[in-house]
Design a protein around this motif. Sequence first.
Motif, PDB file in Angstrom:
ATOM      1  N   VAL A  29     -15.959   1.150  -1.965  1.00 12.81           N
ATOM      2  CA  VAL A  29     -16.814   1.079  -0.780  1.00 12.81           C
ATOM      3  C   VAL A  29     -16.053   0.426   0.377  1.00 12.81           C
ATOM      4  CG1 VAL A  29     -18.950   0.077   0.148  1.00 12.81           C
ATOM      5  CG2 VAL A  29     -18.907   1.022  -2.162  1.00 12.81           C
ATOM      6  N   ARG A  30     -15.240  -0.560   0.071  1.00 16.69           N
ATOM      7  CA  ARG A  30     -14.375  -1.218   1.053  1.00 16.69           C
ATOM      8  C   ARG A  30     -12.934  -1.137   0.566  1.00 16.69           C
ATOM      9  NH1 ARG A  30     -16.893  -2.174   5.947  1.00 16.69           N
ATOM     10  NH2 ARG A  30     -18.824  -3.359   5.692  1.00 16.69           N
ATOM     11  N   ASN A  31     -12.005  -1.451   1.477  1.00 14.85           N
ATOM     12  CA  ASN A  31     -10.577  -1.553   1.149  1.00 14.85           C
ATOM     13  C   ASN A  31      -9.954  -0.227   0.722  1.00 14.85           C
ATOM     14  OD1 ASN A  31     -10.466  -4.435   1.558  1.00 14.85           O
ATOM     15  ND2 ASN A  31     -11.507  -4.660  -0.405  1.00 14.85           N
ATOM     16  N   GLN A  32     -10.634   0.888   1.017  1.00 14.89           N
ATOM     17  CA  GLN A  32     -10.038   2.175   0.661  1.00 14.89           C
ATOM     18  C   GLN A  32      -8.771   2.441   1.477  1.00 14.89           C
ATOM     19  OE1 GLN A  32     -13.259   2.067   2.056  1.00 14.89           O
ATOM     20  NE2 GLN A  32     -12.411   2.304   4.110  1.00 14.89           N
ATOM     21  N   ASP A  33      -8.681   1.888   2.678  1.00 15.50           N
ATOM     22  CA  ASP A  33      -7.466   2.062   3.481  1.00 15.50           C
ATOM     23  C   ASP A  33      -6.316   1.226   2.919  1.00 15.50           C
ATOM     24  OD1 ASP A  33      -8.897  -0.215   4.116  1.00 15.50           O
ATOM     25  OD2 ASP A  33      -8.514  -0.101   6.272  1.00 15.50           O
ATOM     26  N   ASP A  34      -6.613  -0.006   2.475  1.00 17.96           N
ATOM     27  CA  ASP A  34      -5.563  -0.831   1.868  1.00 17.96           C
ATOM     28  C   ASP A  34      -5.031  -0.184   0.593  1.00 17.96           C
ATOM     29  OD1 ASP A  34      -5.721  -2.742   3.824  1.00 17.96           O
ATOM     30  OD2 ASP A  34      -7.029  -4.092   2.702  1.00 17.96           O
ATOM     31  N   GLU A  35      -5.942   0.363  -0.207  1.00 18.57           N
ATOM     32  CA  GLU A  35      -5.515   1.009  -1.449  1.00 18.57           C
ATOM     33  C   GLU A  35      -4.643   2.223  -1.158  1.00 18.57           C
ATOM     34  OE1 GLU A  35      -5.224   3.734  -4.627  1.00 18.57           O
ATOM     35  OE2 GLU A  35      -6.444   4.167  -2.869  1.00 18.57           O
ATOM     36  N   HIS A  36      -5.022   2.997  -0.152  1.00 20.34           N
ATOM     37  CA  HIS A  36      -4.240   4.189   0.196  1.00 20.34           C
ATOM     38  C   HIS A  36      -2.860   3.788   0.717  1.00 20.34           C
ATOM     39  CE1 HIS A  36      -3.305   8.002   2.421  1.00 20.34           C
ATOM     40  NE2 HIS A  36      -3.833   8.505   1.326  1.00 20.34           N
ATOM     41  N   ASN A  37      -2.802   2.746   1.528  1.00 25.12           N
ATOM     42  CA  ASN A  37      -1.514   2.275   2.030  1.00 25.12           C
ATOM     43  C   ASN A  37      -0.642   1.720   0.920  1.00 25.12           C
ATOM     44  OD1 ASN A  37      -1.814   2.929   4.783  1.00 25.12           O
ATOM     45  ND2 ASN A  37      -3.036   1.108   5.157  1.00 25.12           N
ATOM     46  N   LEU A  38      -1.258   1.026  -0.050  1.00 25.48           N
ATOM     47  CA  LEU A  38      -0.493   0.529  -1.193  1.00 25.48           C
ATOM     48  C   LEU A  38       0.078   1.701  -1.991  1.00 25.48           C
ATOM     49  CD1 LEU A  38       0.485  -1.791  -2.950  1.00 25.48           C
ATOM     50  CD2 LEU A  38      -1.761  -1.831  -4.056  1.00 25.48           C
ATOM     51  N   ARG A  39      -0.697   2.762  -2.119  1.00 24.90           N
ATOM     52  CA  ARG A  39      -0.231   3.960  -2.811  1.00 24.90           C
ATOM     53  C   ARG A  39       0.957   4.584  -2.083  1.00 24.90           C
ATOM     54  NH1 ARG A  39      -4.406   8.404  -2.926  1.00 24.90           N
ATOM     55  NH2 ARG A  39      -5.793   6.615  -2.899  1.00 24.90           N
ATOM     56  N   ILE A  40       0.895   4.597  -0.756  1.00 27.56           N
ATOM     57  CA  ILE A  40       2.012   5.123   0.035  1.00 27.56           C
ATOM     58  C   ILE A  40       3.271   4.281  -0.201  1.00 27.56           C
ATOM     59  CG2 ILE A  40       2.876   5.430   2.398  1.00 27.56           C
ATOM     60  CD1 ILE A  40       0.040   6.212   3.216  1.00 27.56           C
ATOM     61  N   HIS A  41       3.119   2.956  -0.158  1.00 33.69           N
ATOM     62  CA  HIS A  41       4.267   2.076  -0.365  1.00 33.69           C
ATOM     63  C   HIS A  41       4.877   2.266  -1.743  1.00 33.69           C
ATOM     64  CE1 HIS A  41       4.990  -0.406   3.099  1.00 33.69           C
ATOM     65  NE2 HIS A  41       3.713  -0.722   3.230  1.00 33.69           N
ATOM     66  N   LYS A  42       4.037   2.279  -2.764  1.00 34.69           N
ATOM     67  CA  LYS A  42       4.537   2.406  -4.127  1.00 34.69           C
ATOM     68  C   LYS A  42       5.191   3.768  -4.358  1.00 34.69           C
ATOM     69  CE  LYS A  42       2.395   0.667  -7.618  1.00 34.69           C
ATOM     70  NZ  LYS A  42       1.383   0.335  -8.661  1.00 34.69           N
ATOM     71  N   GLY A  43       4.769   4.764  -3.586  1.00 29.97           N
ATOM     72  CA  GLY A  43       5.345   6.098  -3.726  1.00 29.97           C
ATOM     73  C   GLY A  43       6.577   6.327  -2.872  1.00 29.97           C
ATOM     74  N   GLY A  44       7.059   5.275  -2.205  1.00 29.85           N
ATOM     75  CA  GLY A  44       8.270   5.400  -1.397  1.00 29.85           C
ATOM     76  C   GLY A  44       8.038   5.801   0.040  1.00 29.85           C
ATOM     77  N   GLY A  45       6.772   5.766   0.505  1.00 34.76           N
ATOM     78  CA  GLY A  45       6.469   6.118   1.892  1.00 34.76           C
ATOM     79  C   GLY A  45       6.619   4.942   2.830  1.00 34.76           C
ATOM     80  N   ARG A  46       6.427   5.199   4.121  1.00 32.87           N
ATOM     81  CA  ARG A  46       6.591   4.172   5.150  1.00 32.87           C
ATOM     82  C   ARG A  46       5.352   4.120   6.043  1.00 32.87           C
ATOM     83  NH1 ARG A  46      10.250   6.144   8.636  1.00 32.87           N
ATOM     84  NH2 ARG A  46      10.758   4.138   9.570  1.00 32.87           N
ATOM     85  N   ILE A  47       4.979   2.887   6.422  1.00 33.04           N
ATOM     86  CA  ILE A  47       3.859   2.643   7.325  1.00 33.04           C
ATOM     87  C   ILE A  47       4.398   1.902   8.530  1.00 33.04           C
ATOM     88  CG2 ILE A  47       1.622   1.506   7.572  1.00 33.04           C
ATOM     89  CD1 ILE A  47       1.375   1.798   4.488  1.00 33.04           C
TER      90      ILE A  47
END
Length: 365
Positions: free
Chosen positions: A185-203
């Motif tokens: 319900v909350r923190n879905q953006d933080d979770e998605h960004n963490l997924r990007i980081h762990k997958g080698g992406g950049r923010i």
Amino acid sequence: MPTVSVIVPCRNERDHIEAFCRSVAAQTLPDGWTLEVLVADGLSDDGTRERLSAWCASDPRFVLIDNPGRIVSCGLNRCIEQARGEFIVRLDVHTVYAHDYIAQCLATWQRTGADNVGGPWKAEGAPGAASVVQRAVAAAFQSRWVAGGALSRDLAYEGEADTVYLGAWPRATFVRFGGFDENLVRNQDDEHNLRIHKGGGRIWQSATIRSTYVPRASKADVFRQYRQYGYWKPFVMKKHGQPAALRHLVPGLFVGLLLLSLLVMLAGALALAAWAPEAGTRASDVLGWITLLASVMLMGLSLLYGGAVLAVSVAIARQQGWALWRHLPDVIGAYQLGYGLGSLRGWWDAVVRGRPDPSFGRLTR
């Protein structure tokens, strides 16, 4: 022509939806780009749908989408599924945007090639004496001491970050990393960004992407909001086996120490009272020392935190105006203690119960 898709989750925003639509319609896009705006309404029952439908009928760039899930993550995913754009920008109804907000998101992405770009999270209360609490909420929100040094609150920062406000993505990001977790319900953006980081992406955060967030106007609303943020954070950590940042753990640990000290002190005092005839025995002496240590820890932590809150309140009031002073300690406590209490309850439900409490599934604005 390439298209920018704006995605917007909303529910019961009757008093704000038309002003928001006007601000999006007035965005200045780079030459050669077109705009579509997808608004996922979470089955509003306050007149929002009627006003939004009328706006969509007058401007074909705007499209109303049903969001039966009602929460933000579901709404974002329904929009992404229907978006036609090569570039996708999330907007929030309670934020005011610079006229070139979308253009700067595009420019930052084209310059950096990042998987998610966004600007700093700037909060601002309404002017006037009637909104002094809201201005105190905004001033505390912007303080690095209250936010734990989060880069997203630094209005001048330019560079890689662990998260950004709202976000803007090339479509390829969702193909590579997936959409938003609809269990959150909350923190879905933080979770998605963490997924990007762990997958080698950049923010990437850029100070050129400018917006102003309108915060809650009461201390009780801030407490409920951040208790909910704190509650859902352990579910993100459990899913990935790590926190997005260590600062997310501090409020829960601090509140946990306070509560543990209080419980040990009370239990020890009750036990000593019950064992009064046995005074002087080794067991009662040990129990007395434990009770004393718990009392000292509780008092020490309380005094330390209270002093820090007062010092930060003075520092904020010195910059933002002394009219805010009497509200700042309460506001800071609402932010941090609300988050800490929510975190403790979230850890219990995530680890012990193994499922979230439905009462934390209702949005708090």
